[in-house]
Design an enzyme around this catalytic site. Structure first.
Site, short mmCIF file in Angstrom:
data_model
loop_
_atom_site.label_atom_id
_atom_site.label_comp_id
_atom_site.label_asym_id
_atom_site.label_seq_id
_atom_site.Cartn_x
_atom_site.Cartn_y
_atom_site.Cartn_z
N CYS A 129 7.70 32.84 -41.60
CA CYS A 129 8.97 32.29 -42.10
C CYS A 129 10.20 33.12 -41.76
CB CYS A 129 8.88 32.06 -43.60
SG CYS A 129 7.99 33.33 -44.49
N HIS A 242 15.01 33.53 -47.41
CA HIS A 242 14.88 34.82 -46.74
C HIS A 242 16.20 35.12 -46.03
CE1 HIS A 242 10.77 34.61 -47.72
NE2 HIS A 242 10.21 34.61 -46.53
N1 NAP Z 1 5.54 30.41 -48.45
C1 NAP Z 1 6.19 30.49 -47.28
O1 NAP Z 1 7.41 30.70 -47.22
C2 NAP Z 1 5.41 30.31 -45.99
C3 NAP Z 1 6.11 30.24 -44.78
C4 NAP Z 1 5.41 30.09 -43.58
C5 NAP Z 1 4.04 30.01 -43.63
N2 NAP Z 1 3.38 30.08 -44.81
C6 NAP Z 1 1.93 29.95 -44.81
O2 NAP Z 1 1.60 28.74 -45.47
C7 NAP Z 1 0.34 28.86 -46.12
C8 NAP Z 1 0.49 28.42 -47.57
O3 NAP Z 1 1.45 29.23 -48.21
P1 NAP Z 1 2.00 28.92 -49.66
O4 NAP Z 1 3.15 29.84 -49.82
O5 NAP Z 1 2.22 27.46 -49.88
O6 NAP Z 1 0.77 29.43 -50.58
P2 NAP Z 1 0.34 28.97 -52.07
O7 NAP Z 1 1.53 28.55 -52.86
O8 NAP Z 1 -0.50 30.07 -52.59
O9 NAP Z 1 -0.57 27.67 -51.83
C9 NAP Z 1 -1.86 27.74 -51.24
C10 NAP Z 1 -2.43 26.34 -51.14
O10 NAP Z 1 -3.69 26.42 -50.46
C11 NAP Z 1 -4.66 25.72 -51.23
N3 NAP Z 1 -6.00 26.25 -50.99
C12 NAP Z 1 -6.50 27.45 -51.37
N4 NAP Z 1 -7.79 27.55 -50.97
C13 NAP Z 1 -8.10 26.40 -50.34
C14 NAP Z 1 -9.29 25.90 -49.73
N5 NAP Z 1 -10.42 26.62 -49.67
N6 NAP Z 1 -9.26 24.66 -49.15
C15 NAP Z 1 -8.13 23.92 -49.19
N7 NAP Z 1 -6.97 24.35 -49.77
C16 NAP Z 1 -6.96 25.57 -50.34
C17 NAP Z 1 -4.20 25.93 -52.67
O11 NAP Z 1 -4.82 24.98 -53.52
P3 NAP Z 1 -4.97 25.24 -55.13
O12 NAP Z 1 -3.67 24.85 -55.73
O13 NAP Z 1 -6.06 24.30 -55.50
O14 NAP Z 1 -5.32 26.66 -55.31
C18 NAP Z 1 -2.70 25.67 -52.49
O15 NAP Z 1 -2.44 24.29 -52.38
C19 NAP Z 1 -0.09 30.32 -45.91
O16 NAP Z 1 -0.97 30.37 -44.79
C20 NAP Z 1 1.19 31.03 -45.60
O17 NAP Z 1 0.99 32.19 -44.81
C21 NAP Z 1 4.04 30.21 -46.00
#
Ligand code: NAP
Length: 337
Positions: A129, A242
């Site tokens: 990001c 950010h």
């Molecule tokens: N946040 C950012 O600004 C950002 C920016 C760029 C990229 N990313 C990337 O995007 C991804 C998600 O980030 P996030 O910030 O949204 O994280 P998050 O809020 O922790 O959400 C994680 C999601 O993944 C799901 N999950 C966990 N284990 C799983 C499994 N075994 N099978 C299917 N789904 C599963 C969770 O479901 P539950 O609710 O059921 O636990 C939740 O929906 C990461 O790889 C991160 O590096 C994030």
């Protein structure tokens, strides 16, 4: 117009939630939407376009039923699901870092390198990001003169570490005001009323993984393996947005007016730069906005060919969900599906 079947893996997460709202805002040409998350969330109801959807498991039937599979969970989940999705004929657009540096996987910011999509083999990665807004600015300014060196310091919000990290900041803020015990599990230290110069683990070089992601991903997206770039990534107690202080050294002198003109005509970038009125980008004015906001543009007093700028960007939108949706839109437009 063709309409597409789409699955969101991680629909309950910080990025997943924004992803669904942007799909609706942009009127994405959707036929069928299927939502998945971890086992914990199976059966959970999520409203989309006034219809109830239920979290279901990621099965081969689901993956083969979809044209696009957006994966926004974790690298472990992506390593399992993305190759399966590609093998079963859908296109995986992956938010994690699992495939970003894989030579056969395009790492794409559509405003910068949508051409790389032409080579896709079923998996496309989105950048970190903080990398995305940086590459958009460097891409535009790099048209004025060759960029020799970039030094970037980031000020990254807690939502960059997921929904749990936002909850942790909220809880710690409350605990501080109530003078009760501070619980820390996601960040390495208390984040409330603090800044932490560590995002992710340290590598042998002394840089963190987050810093090395910014460095390596920027070189890949810009097709500049020779670019000299250094980063320091810092977590700040901000919920969304950010920011980055960017120092750019060019091969030749760039006047500030040309830099203004290049950035003001660039897609996805808004200039917010009026120091007389104290106007410049901040997380509070980029939250819920699609564009990368740029300001504080000035000549670097320490370098003959340098300029310095400041940017802010909604990490959940252009830093993640929006960029992923724009990749799908580019794939459709280029008829690569
Ligand atoms: N946040 C950012 O600004 C950002 C920016 C760029 C990229 N990313 C990337 O995007 C991804 C998600 O980030 P996030 O910030 O949204 O994280 P998050 O809020 O922790 O959400 C994680 C999601 O993944 C799901 N999950 C966990 N284990 C799983 C499994 N075994 N099978 C299917 N789904 C599963 C969770 O479901 P539950 O609710 O059921 O636990 C939740 O929906 C990461 O790889 C991160 O590096 C994030």
């Amino acid at each position: 117009m063709d309409r597409f079947n789409l699955a969101v893996i991680g629909a309950t997460g910080a990025v997943g939630e924004i992803f669904l709202s942007i799909l609706e805002e942009r009127n994405f040409p959707l036929n069928k939407l299927r939502l998945c998350a971890s086992e914990r969330s199976l059966g959970k109801k999520i409203k989309f376009a006034n219809e109830d959807h239920y979290i279901e498991p990621v099965t081969n039937e689901l993956l083969s039923d979809c044209d696009f599979v957006f994966i926004s969970a974790s690298s472990e989940v992506s390593l399992d699901i993305a190759p399966r999705a590609a093998k079963l004929g859908s296109i995986a657009i992956d938010d994690s870092s699992a495939f970003r540096m894989n030579k056969t996987v395009p790492l794409v910011v559509p405003e910068v390198n949508s051409k790389d999509l032409d080579q896709h083999k079923g998996i496309v990665s989105i950048p970190n990001c903080s990398t995305t807004p940086l590459t958009m600015v460097l891409h535009e300014l790099g048209k004025l003169a060759k960029i020799n060196r970039v030094i970037v310091d980031t000020f990254q919000s807690v939502s960059g570490a997921g929904a749990g990290a936002v909850f942790e900041l909220d809880s710690q803020n409350h605990a501080m005001y109530e003078n009760s015990e501070i619980q820390t599990s996601i960040h390495p230290h208390r984040i409330a009323f603090n800044v932490i110069p560590q995002i992710d683990d340290f590598t042998e070089s002394g840089y963190t993984n987050e810093e090395m992601k910014m460095i390596n991903e920027t070189k890949k997206i810009l097709h500049r393996p020779d670019l000299n770039i250094s980063a320091t990534c810092v977590r700040v107690p901000v919920k969304i947005g950010h920011s980055e202080a960017v120092h750019i050294e060019f091969e030749q002198n760039i006047d500030i007016e040309s830099a203004y003109s290049a950035l003001s005509n660039a897609p996805g970038i808004t200039l917010l730069d009026d120091t007389e009125k104290n106007h410049y980008p901040m997380p509070i004015n980029c939250e819920h906005k699609d564009d990368v906001m740029v300001g504080r543009l000035r000549k670097d007093v320490s370098l003959p060919n340098g300029i310095v700028l400041w940017l802010s960007c909604d990490n959940l939108r252009k830093g993640a969900a929006l960029n992923a949706i724009q990749i799908a839109e580019s794939i459709i437009e280029k008829r690569l599906i």
